[in-house]
Design a protein around this motif. Sequence first.
Motif: not given
Length: 380
Positions: A294-295, A300-301, A366-368, A373-374
């Motif tokens: 999902v991520l 960086a993310c 945590v909201r998407f 953008s990362a």
Amino acid sequence: MHRHAMHHVLQKSRAVGVFVTLMGALSAAGAAQAGIEGASAPPSASASAPAASAPVASVPTVPLAKTKEQPERPAGSFWQGAVGKGADSPGWNVWLNVYDPPPKEQDKDKDPVADTLTGEAYDDRPQGRAFWTIEGRNVPERRFVWRERAEALDAAGQSVVREGGTLSGALSADGTTAAGTWSDGGRSQPFTLKRVARYQEATGASGQAKLTERYPVTGDAAIDALIQSLRVRKCDQYDTECVIRISAVGLGDTVSLLRMVWAYSGGAHGNYSFTAGNWRRGAQGFQPIALADVLNPTSACLQSFNTQIVDALKREGAPDAPRGALKERDLRNAAFPFTLQGDRIVVHYGPYEVGPYSSGAFRAAVRFDDLGSACKRPTT
């Protein structure tokens, strides 16, 4: 002491609370459907659990030995719905678990309309909290009132309570839907709920230990098979008591389940931890999903996600919030304790993980949209 610890985890959240007054049909009408027998998962993983061996892990399904035949009872219900959604308002989603009082407590209460209820709820309202606890009593004529209470810890570790809004309404004649009005001061919004699962609770012996296990049943064979895959059905060999509770967080094309395992094997108190299971329905049926699904699983993310996680834990009063930061391997562990709630990812932490045992459990939502953008997965 360990009894006090069990009361702490089942009755008191360190996040947000709701006081609920509700009639008995909300969680007790009708008989619960039987669950589908399936494989079960190994003991739950902590927030720092090692990664699964597969590139994108699947939920473990290693069979465990069954205990002696266990008596079961209906133990509550799971509801999904929305507040304020309409042409002029995006509103927010709600997910609500309501649990029946244990049989001994029911026996003590001579008035069946005054059974004490407990449970928890989640929502994804903008700038709101992700988790509530529920307490309340039934009222007649199929009507109910829910009063929200937000609870957290301040910088000194003291409990801080803030009163929230009120949901009042009524159940349908068959007890499968509910509707009413949410209000807070001068604001009001309509809400609707649908019952999508019932809870069963099994009790019995596992070796020398007393075992209690609660799990939802939906009537959808595919979803119930996923639920059964998280069942444990046994205590560890040195336990004298254990409690396994599988809570529905979201049921539909995306299924999100949270499993809590509490165990006592001696000492001042027992301890508990969380494991989760998340799946998404596709052409080939339900497929397990990890955070990496999902991520965007890049450095960086992960850095962006950890910044949001630590900030969320600090808002909830976690004494050691930085310890809640995830590692790269957590992104690929399908048993890692995260759940999906609307537009949010919620990470669940047991005692000792981001604070002392006395601080209890914490949740970081945590909201998407806050990840930037990362963390957006590339389109194919």
